[in-house]
Design a protein around this motif. Sequence first.
Motif, short mmCIF file in Angstrom:
data_model
loop_
_atom_site.label_atom_id
_atom_site.label_comp_id
_atom_site.label_asym_id
_atom_site.label_seq_id
_atom_site.Cartn_x
_atom_site.Cartn_y
_atom_site.Cartn_z
N GLU A 5 0.39 10.99 28.33
CA GLU A 5 0.79 10.31 27.34
C GLU A 5 -0.18 9.32 26.56
OE1 GLU A 5 3.19 8.25 30.86
OE2 GLU A 5 2.46 10.31 30.37
N TYR A 6 -1.25 8.97 27.79
CA TYR A 6 -2.45 8.25 26.97
C TYR A 6 -3.53 9.15 26.47
CZ TYR A 6 0.43 4.69 28.93
OH TYR A 6 1.18 3.87 29.25
N ARG A 7 -3.63 10.44 26.30
CA ARG A 7 -4.54 11.09 25.78
C ARG A 7 -4.37 11.57 24.45
NH1 ARG A 7 -4.24 15.73 30.65
NH2 ARG A 7 -4.76 14.14 32.38
N PRO A 8 -5.39 11.12 23.67
CA PRO A 8 -5.41 11.48 22.14
C PRO A 8 -5.47 12.99 22.02
CG PRO A 8 -7.40 10.45 22.81
CD PRO A 8 -6.59 10.64 23.89
N CYS A 9 -4.33 13.50 21.06
CA CYS A 9 -4.09 14.99 20.73
C CYS A 9 -4.89 15.44 19.52
CB CYS A 9 -2.80 15.16 20.69
SG CYS A 9 -1.79 14.94 21.84
N LYS A 10 -5.26 16.53 19.61
CA LYS A 10 -5.80 17.28 18.36
C LYS A 10 -4.51 17.56 17.53
CE LYS A 10 -9.37 19.80 21.19
NZ LYS A 10 -9.66 20.92 21.80
N ALA A 11 -4.96 17.82 16.25
CA ALA A 11 -3.82 18.14 15.33
C ALA A 11 -3.60 19.81 15.88
CB ALA A 11 -4.34 18.47 13.88
N PHE A 12 -2.24 20.02 15.80
CA PHE A 12 -1.51 21.22 16.13
C PHE A 12 -0.12 21.30 15.45
CE2 PHE A 12 -0.21 18.72 19.68
CZ PHE A 12 1.16 19.19 19.92
N GLU A 13 0.22 22.78 15.64
CA GLU A 13 1.53 22.87 14.92
C GLU A 13 2.53 23.74 16.02
OE1 GLU A 13 1.69 25.18 11.43
OE2 GLU A 13 0.48 23.50 10.22
N VAL A 14 3.72 23.21 16.28
CA VAL A 14 4.54 24.09 16.99
C VAL A 14 5.85 24.65 16.20
CG1 VAL A 14 6.22 23.79 18.98
CG2 VAL A 14 3.93 22.52 18.97
N THR A 15 6.20 25.84 16.18
CA THR A 15 7.38 26.46 15.77
C THR A 15 8.25 26.97 16.64
OG1 THR A 15 5.71 27.16 14.05
CG2 THR A 15 7.77 28.19 14.01
N TYR A 16 9.57 26.54 16.43
CA TYR A 16 10.62 27.12 17.37
C TYR A 16 11.45 28.08 16.61
CZ TYR A 16 9.57 22.53 19.59
OH TYR A 16 8.98 21.40 20.17
#
Length: 100
Positions: A87-98
């Motif tokens: 939870e303290y790691r920066p994320c890259k931009a990404f998409e999730v589709t359900y």
Amino acid sequence: MYFKTFWGRDQHLIWGNLFFPRPLQKIQEAAAPIGINFSWEFSKDEGLHARHIVTDTGWKILLDRGLDIFQRYEMSDAFSFSNRLQEYRPCKAFEVTYLQ
């Protein structure tokens, strides 16, 4: 990579790359003591490049980056929170589709 997951103690992975069995064995060994039955198989489909999770409840979760969502962080710093807690790691931009 393709996960078929059952929200419980059995996790099965269908892996498209035949060259990396050792990390999968390490995951299996680490999961066993806490009661998780992790198994895998190698896909015979040479073109497999899927990045999704399928649940036993009929949901399909599409991950456009696969599991590579974190920006680089300092892995050798034992006192860095990002090294130990996702939870303290920066994320890259990404998409999730359900899909159901």
